[in-house]
Design an enzyme around this catalytic site. Structure first.
Site, PDB file in Angstrom:
ATOM      1  N   PHE A 107       0.821  -1.221   0.000  1.00 37.02           N
ATOM      2  CA  PHE A 107       0.000   0.000   0.000  1.00 37.02           C
ATOM      3  C   PHE A 107       0.851   1.265   0.000  1.00 37.02           C
ATOM      4  O   PHE A 107       0.358   2.347  -0.346  1.00 37.02           O
ATOM      5  CB  PHE A 107      -0.966   0.003   1.192  1.00 37.02           C
ATOM      6  N   LYS A 108       2.131   1.139   0.370  1.00 42.56           N
ATOM      7  CA  LYS A 108       2.967   2.341   0.393  1.00 42.56           C
ATOM      8  C   LYS A 108       3.090   2.977  -0.994  1.00 42.56           C
ATOM      9  O   LYS A 108       3.388   4.155  -1.114  1.00 42.56           O
ATOM     10  CB  LYS A 108       4.322   2.024   0.988  1.00 42.56           C
ATOM     11  N   ASP A 109       2.843   2.182  -2.035  1.00 42.67           N
ATOM     12  CA  ASP A 109       2.848   2.738  -3.389  1.00 42.67           C
ATOM     13  C   ASP A 109       1.812   3.859  -3.542  1.00 42.67           C
ATOM     14  O   ASP A 109       2.028   4.795  -4.303  1.00 42.67           O
ATOM     15  CB  ASP A 109       2.499   1.652  -4.420  1.00 42.67           C
TER      16      ASP A 109
END
Ligand SMILES: *Cc1c(COP(=O)(O)O)cnc(C)c1O
Length: 462
Positions: A107-109
């Site tokens: 999810f850091k993308d």
């Protein structure tokens, strides 16, 4: 829209300055002077448009809406799923929000892709270049490397402990094929890498020479960009749906983004269950217990192995009625004594902000990965399993649960194999990385060496 420090001792700055700066000069975290009211998305609004509207509200006058929409379109065009953060049903009244469709499968993308676009644009306007340095034990480095690959105005230097991160995690950082991404595999552990990054930031001369900045989880733009998918989840389930978000939590950035979405009027009420592993500081803090430094316990959900969740400071600031002095006193004492009570005035409000929490053991995480496979046929990553387990046993409410899936199972193949006896193959799109050669340089865990190499590689001119 101006940004103030949670410790009350920094001059207010605009959005771009707050974003490029990371920490405020007084050691606090930038937070908006007031939360804007943002119109909720319709079910049909495209993700990048919702993102652009939300980010425009936080950006104020610093950037035109059309520019932000263009940056958001570029950021989210790289996702493998056109709705970016799709919801899938996993049971009656239970949904999973899949946040792992970005290039590096975590999810850091979502936030990093937007930050990379924003930085490159803002620096271009200012005629500046910047060096971003980060230490990583896994997902952040990969997301940053992939997002900034090819950026005109930004060089990225990533420090990781040699042979102590998984091959899958390494490939996303080291096989970008971009000449502005530099990886240092240092002989030592993650904490030593992080200590070097801290020293670099404390060294004014190097900081200026390289125009250093970071992209860690305290960056306000990360929080703002992550608040978007809470809003799209509400829109998809209906404006009147009562939702309890269940968030696998480490530095508390993701859960805080949910709170921010609610404060901006993007949600129908706010309920958030914070799921942590054996490193349960966040669960204790939400119960009003002391801030405490301590050693992290390694778990099978390593991205959540955090003892002092940095974004808690922003929640504490709100709970304390935005009293920066009270927050400063607590964190100064934490730095001095390793432990500090929360400000008394924050204790009551902290219990009324919509958060509950629970801790999940490694054994329970394994069991949950198998149960989810049995019930739905899906492989899930261990972090997601922490959330799924917490949701399964949390108090029943009349809300539906939305559990955030924070990474793709294939990012943690060893753990998946151990838990469910299956291989977790990389999705085809990851072959973009696995088909390229890895580039990283090994070296000693030595700040003088790292500094010298960074100065040699950086495009920032003195
Ligand atoms: C970073 C991360 C988390 C924790 O998110 P925070 O915003 O730090 O709470 C959870 N799961 C995965 C896979 C992560 O990479």
């Amino acid at each position: 829209m101006r940004y103030i420090s949670t410790r009350g001792g920094a001059d207010p700055v605009d959005f771009v300055t707050a974003s490029l700066a990371g920490l405020a000069p007084d050691g606090g975290l930038y937070t908006p002077e007031e939360f804007p009211t943002i119109e909720r998305p319709s079910q049909n609004e495209e993700y990048h448009v919702t993102a652009a509207r939300v980010l425009k509200a936080f950006a104020g006058d610093t950037i035109e809406y059309d520019v932000i929409e263009d940056l958001a379109a570029k950021a989210y065009g790289a996702f493998a799923h056109q709705s970016v953060a799709p919801l899938t049903q996993i049971g009656q009244g239970k949904w999973m929000m899949e946040l792992h469709h970005g290039p590096t499968l975590a999810f850091k993308d979502v936030a990093m892709r937007f930050i990379a676009q924003l930085y490159d644009y803002a620096l271009g306007m200012r005629g500046e270049r910047m060096t971003i340095v980060c230490a990583t034990s896994g997902d952040t480095g990969g997301a940053a490397a992939a997002a900034f690959a090819g950026a005109e105005n930004v060089d990225v230097m990533i420090l990781h402990p040699h042979n102590r991160i998984s091959p899958v995690q390494r490939v996303f950082m080291s096989a970008t094929g971009a000449s502005n991404i530099h990886n240092f595999a240092l002989e030592g552990d993650f904490d030593q890498c992080q200590a070097i990054v801290k020293e670099l930031f404390a060294d004014e001369q190097t900081k200026r020479r390289l125009n250093l900045s970071g992209v860690n989880s305290i960056n306000w733009t990360r929080i703002a960009a992550q608040s978007v998918y809470f809003a799209t989840a509400q829109a998809q389930l209906g404006a009147n749906a009562k939702i309890r978000f269940v968030v696998p939590s480490g530095n508390f950035g993701d859960a805080l983004a949910g709170y921010v979405a609610a404060r901006c009027g993007l949600l129908n009420g706010f309920e958030c269950h914070v799921a942590v592993n054996a490193n349960d500081a966040m669960a204790r803090l939400l119960n009003g217990q002391d801030l405490k430094k301590g050693h992290t316990t390694p778990t099978v959900s390593p991205a959540m192995d955090i003892q002092v969740p940095s974004n808690f400071e922003r929640l504490l600031f709100e709970a304390a009625g935005r009293d920066g002095d009270a927050v400063k006193t607590a964190y100064d004492q934490l730095a001095k004594d390793g432990v500090a009570p929360l400000p008394a005035k924050a204790l009551g409000p902290l219990g009324c902000m919509g958060f509950t929490a629970s801790a999940v053991t490694d054994e329970e995480t394994f069991v949950e990965m198998q149960r989810t496979l049995d019930e739905t046929g899906w492989q899930v990553c261990p972090h997601t399993a922490v959330g799924l387990h917490a949701a399964r046993y949390a108090d029943e409410t009349d809300s539906v649960d939305v559990v955030l899936s924070t990474a793709h199972a294939a990012k943690f193949p060893e753990t998946v194999k151990e838990a469910i006896g299956q291989d977790a193959p990389l999705p085809l799109r990851a072959h973009e990385f696995t088909s390229r050669p890895e580039v990283f340089e090994t070296g000693p865990m030595d700040i003088a060496h790292v500094k010298e190499r960074m100065v040699a590689l950086s495009r920032v001119t003195a």
